[in-house]
Design a protein around this motif. Structure first.
Motif, PDB file in Angstrom:
ATOM      1  N   GLU A 142       0.815  -1.215   0.000  1.00  0.00           N
ATOM      2  CA  GLU A 142       0.000   0.000   0.000  1.00  0.00           C
ATOM      3  C   GLU A 142       0.853   1.272   0.000  1.00  0.00           C
ATOM      4  O   GLU A 142       0.379   2.346  -0.376  1.00  0.00           O
ATOM      5  N   ALA A 143       2.091   1.174   0.410  1.00  0.00           N
ATOM      6  CA  ALA A 143       3.047   2.284   0.440  1.00  0.00           C
ATOM      7  C   ALA A 143       4.442   1.682   0.290  1.00  0.00           C
ATOM      8  O   ALA A 143       5.158   1.493   1.273  1.00  0.00           O
ATOM      9  N   PRO A 144       4.834   1.334  -0.930  1.00  0.00           N
ATOM     10  CA  PRO A 144       6.051   0.536  -1.155  1.00  0.00           C
ATOM     11  C   PRO A 144       7.354   1.117  -0.627  1.00  0.00           C
ATOM     12  O   PRO A 144       8.298   0.369  -0.394  1.00  0.00           O
ATOM     13  N   VAL A 145       7.427   2.412  -0.411  1.00  0.00           N
ATOM     14  CA  VAL A 145       8.662   2.964   0.138  1.00  0.00           C
ATOM     15  C   VAL A 145       8.873   2.499   1.588  1.00  0.00           C
ATOM     16  O   VAL A 145       9.994   2.525   2.088  1.00  0.00           O
ATOM     17  N   LEU A 146       7.816   2.042   2.230  1.00  0.00           N
ATOM     18  CA  LEU A 146       7.953   1.412   3.545  1.00  0.00           C
ATOM     19  C   LEU A 146       8.526   0.026   3.315  1.00  0.00           C
ATOM     20  O   LEU A 146       7.848  -0.863   2.804  1.00  0.00           O
ATOM     21  N   GLY A 147       9.777  -0.137   3.645  1.00  0.00           N
ATOM     22  CA  GLY A 147      10.399  -1.417   3.354  1.00  0.00           C
ATOM     23  C   GLY A 147      11.595  -1.730   4.221  1.00  0.00           C
ATOM     24  O   GLY A 147      12.149  -0.864   4.902  1.00  0.00           O
ATOM     25  N   HIS A 148      11.960  -2.991   4.168  1.00  0.00           N
ATOM     26  CA  HIS A 148      13.144  -3.505   4.859  1.00  0.00           C
ATOM     27  C   HIS A 148      14.013  -4.122   3.765  1.00  0.00           C
ATOM     28  O   HIS A 148      13.609  -5.088   3.113  1.00  0.00           O
ATOM     29  N   TRP A 149      15.183  -3.554   3.553  1.00  0.00           N
ATOM     30  CA  TRP A 149      16.032  -3.902   2.410  1.00  0.00           C
ATOM     31  C   TRP A 149      17.414  -4.320   2.871  1.00  0.00           C
ATOM     32  O   TRP A 149      17.982  -3.708   3.770  1.00  0.00           O
ATOM     33  N   GLU A 150      17.982  -5.314   2.223  1.00  0.00           N
ATOM     34  CA  GLU A 150      19.330  -5.797   2.540  1.00  0.00           C
ATOM     35  C   GLU A 150      20.388  -4.927   1.864  1.00  0.00           C
ATOM     36  O   GLU A 150      20.290  -4.644   0.667  1.00  0.00           O
ATOM     37  N   THR A 151      21.409  -4.548   2.614  1.00  0.00           N
ATOM     38  CA  THR A 151      22.469  -3.730   2.034  1.00  0.00           C
ATOM     39  C   THR A 151      23.258  -4.500   0.978  1.00  0.00           C
ATOM     40  O   THR A 151      23.860  -3.881   0.094  1.00  0.00           O
ATOM     41  N   ALA A 152      23.216  -5.814   1.021  1.00  0.00           N
ATOM     42  CA  ALA A 152      23.906  -6.612   0.000  1.00  0.00           C
ATOM     43  C   ALA A 152      23.310  -6.380  -1.382  1.00  0.00           C
ATOM     44  O   ALA A 152      23.946  -6.696  -2.391  1.00  0.00           O
ATOM     45  N   SER A 153      22.120  -5.793  -1.452  1.00  0.00           N
ATOM     46  CA  SER A 153      21.469  -5.556  -2.747  1.00  0.00           C
ATOM     47  C   SER A 153      21.802  -4.190  -3.348  1.00  0.00           C
ATOM     48  O   SER A 153      21.275  -3.824  -4.397  1.00  0.00           O
ATOM     49  N   THR A 154      22.688  -3.440  -2.722  1.00  0.00           N
ATOM     50  CA  THR A 154      23.003  -2.083  -3.181  1.00  0.00           C
ATOM     51  C   THR A 154      23.433  -2.042  -4.639  1.00  0.00           C
ATOM     52  O   THR A 154      22.880  -1.288  -5.445  1.00  0.00           O
ATOM     53  N   THR A 155      24.410  -2.830  -5.006  1.00  0.00           N
ATOM     54  CA  THR A 155      24.923  -2.830  -6.385  1.00  0.00           C
ATOM     55  C   THR A 155      23.838  -3.251  -7.367  1.00  0.00           C
ATOM     56  O   THR A 155      23.688  -2.651  -8.435  1.00  0.00           O
ATOM     57  N   ALA A 156      23.064  -4.256  -7.001  1.00  0.00           N
ATOM     58  CA  ALA A 156      21.980  -4.719  -7.877  1.00  0.00           C
ATOM     59  C   ALA A 156      20.920  -3.639  -8.057  1.00  0.00           C
ATOM     60  O   ALA A 156      20.369  -3.477  -9.155  1.00  0.00           O
ATOM     61  N   LEU A 157      20.614  -2.889  -7.008  1.00  0.00           N
ATOM     62  CA  LEU A 157      19.614  -1.825  -7.138  1.00  0.00           C
ATOM     63  C   LEU A 157      20.120  -0.721  -8.051  1.00  0.00           C
ATOM     64  O   LEU A 157      19.385  -0.230  -8.909  1.00  0.00           O
ATOM     65  N   ILE A 158      21.361  -0.326  -7.898  1.00  0.00           N
ATOM     66  CA  ILE A 158      21.913   0.720  -8.763  1.00  0.00           C
ATOM     67  C   ILE A 158      21.908   0.256 -10.218  1.00  0.00           C
ATOM     68  O   ILE A 158      21.563   1.018 -11.124  1.00  0.00           O
ATOM     69  N   ALA A 159      22.231  -1.002 -10.461  1.00  0.00           N
ATOM     70  CA  ALA A 159      22.179  -1.549 -11.828  1.00  0.00           C
ATOM     71  C   ALA A 159      20.740  -1.582 -12.346  1.00  0.00           C
ATOM     72  O   ALA A 159      20.483  -1.277 -13.511  1.00  0.00           O
ATOM     73  N   HIS A 160      19.799  -1.940 -11.485  1.00  0.00           N
ATOM     74  CA  HIS A 160      18.381  -1.970 -11.848  1.00  0.00           C
ATOM     75  C   HIS A 160      17.903  -0.569 -12.248  1.00  0.00           C
ATOM     76  O   HIS A 160      17.203  -0.403 -13.253  1.00  0.00           O
ATOM     77  N   ILE A 161      18.283   0.430 -11.472  1.00  0.00           N
ATOM     78  CA  ILE A 161      17.896   1.811 -11.777  1.00  0.00           C
ATOM     79  C   ILE A 161      18.447   2.220 -13.138  1.00  0.00           C
ATOM     80  O   ILE A 161      17.750   2.845 -13.938  1.00  0.00           O
ATOM     81  N   ALA A 162      19.682   1.862 -13.414  1.00  0.00           N
ATOM     82  CA  ALA A 162      20.316   2.238 -14.680  1.00  0.00           C
ATOM     83  C   ALA A 162      19.693   1.527 -15.882  1.00  0.00           C
ATOM     84  O   ALA A 162      19.595   2.095 -16.962  1.00  0.00           O
ATOM     85  N   ALA A 163      19.251   0.291 -15.686  1.00  0.00           N
ATOM     86  CA  ALA A 163      18.775  -0.520 -16.813  1.00  0.00           C
ATOM     87  C   ALA A 163      17.259  -0.499 -17.012  1.00  0.00           C
ATOM     88  O   ALA A 163      16.790  -0.801 -18.106  1.00  0.00           O
ATOM     89  N   SER A 164      16.519  -0.139 -15.996  1.00  0.00           N
ATOM     90  CA  SER A 164      15.065  -0.297 -16.046  1.00  0.00           C
ATOM     91  C   SER A 164      14.353   1.004 -16.392  1.00  0.00           C
ATOM     92  O   SER A 164      14.705   2.068 -15.882  1.00  0.00           O
TER      93      SER A 164
END
Length: 145
Positions: free
Chosen positions: A88-110
Motif C-alpha cells: 500500500e506504500a512501497p517505500v515502507l520497506g526492509h532492504w538488505e544492504t547486499a542488494s546495493t549494487t543490484a539496485l543501482i544496476a536496476h535503476i540504470a537498466a530499467s
C-alpha cells in the motif's frame, strides 16, 4: 509542519524505536540519492543502502518523509524479514544492504523505476499495512489530521 515539527521528523521518530540510526536521504538530507538525484524513492533507497553498507549494517528500514503515522505493528512486521515491503506504500520497506549494487544496476537498466517493480524483481515479501497509512501530499491532507 505538523504539531510544530517537520513531517520528516515525525517519520524519523517512528523509525527511531526500531533502528540504531535514522537518517534523512535526498536533497534535504546529508545522504545523496544514488546514482544521481531526481530518480524518486528508488534513488533514495539506493543512497541509504550505500550509506548503511559503509557503516557495516546488513539492512535498512525505509519510510517516506510525509508519513507521520503508521498502523500499529507494521514496522515490526517489516523487520521480521528482508527484503520486505508494504504494497500500500512501497517505500515502507526492509532492504538488505547486499542488494546495493543490484539496485543501482536496476535503476540504470530499467524504465520502470518504481519501488514495487524493484521489490517484485528481488522477491521481497509483501507485508499488508493492516490499516490506513497517512500520507501528506497537500495542505488538505494535513488539515485532515
Amino acid at each position: 509542519m505538523f504539531d510544530g515539527r517537520a513531517l520528516a521528523e515525525h517519520a524519523r521518530e517512528l523509525l527511531l524505536h526500531h533502528v540504531e540510526q535514522a537518517v534523512i536521504v535526498g536533497p534535504d538530507g546529508a545522504i545523496p540519492d544514488l546514482p544521481c538525484s531526481g530518480l524518486g524513492p528508488l534513488g533514495g533507497i539506493a543512497g541509504a543502502l550505500q550509506y548503511a553498507k559503509g557503516l557495516g549494517f546488513t539492512s535498512i528500514l525505509t519510510i517516506a518523509c510525509d508519513m507521520p503515522r503508521l498502523p500499529r505493528g507494521l514496522l515490526d512486521a517489516l523487520l521480521r524479514r528482508a527484503p520486505a515491503y508494504c504494497p500500500e506504500a512501497p517505500v515502507l520497506g526492509h532492504w538488505e544492504t547486499a542488494s546495493t549494487t543490484a539496485l543501482i544496476a536496476h535503476i540504470a537498466a530499467s524504465q520502470r523505476r518504481s519501488v514495487c517493480g524493484w521489490a517484485e524483481a528481488i522477491g521481497a515479501l509483501p507485508i499488508p499495512a493492516g490499516g490506513p497509512i497517512v500520507n501528506i501530499n497537500t495542505p488538505e491532507d494535513l488539515a485532515l489530521l
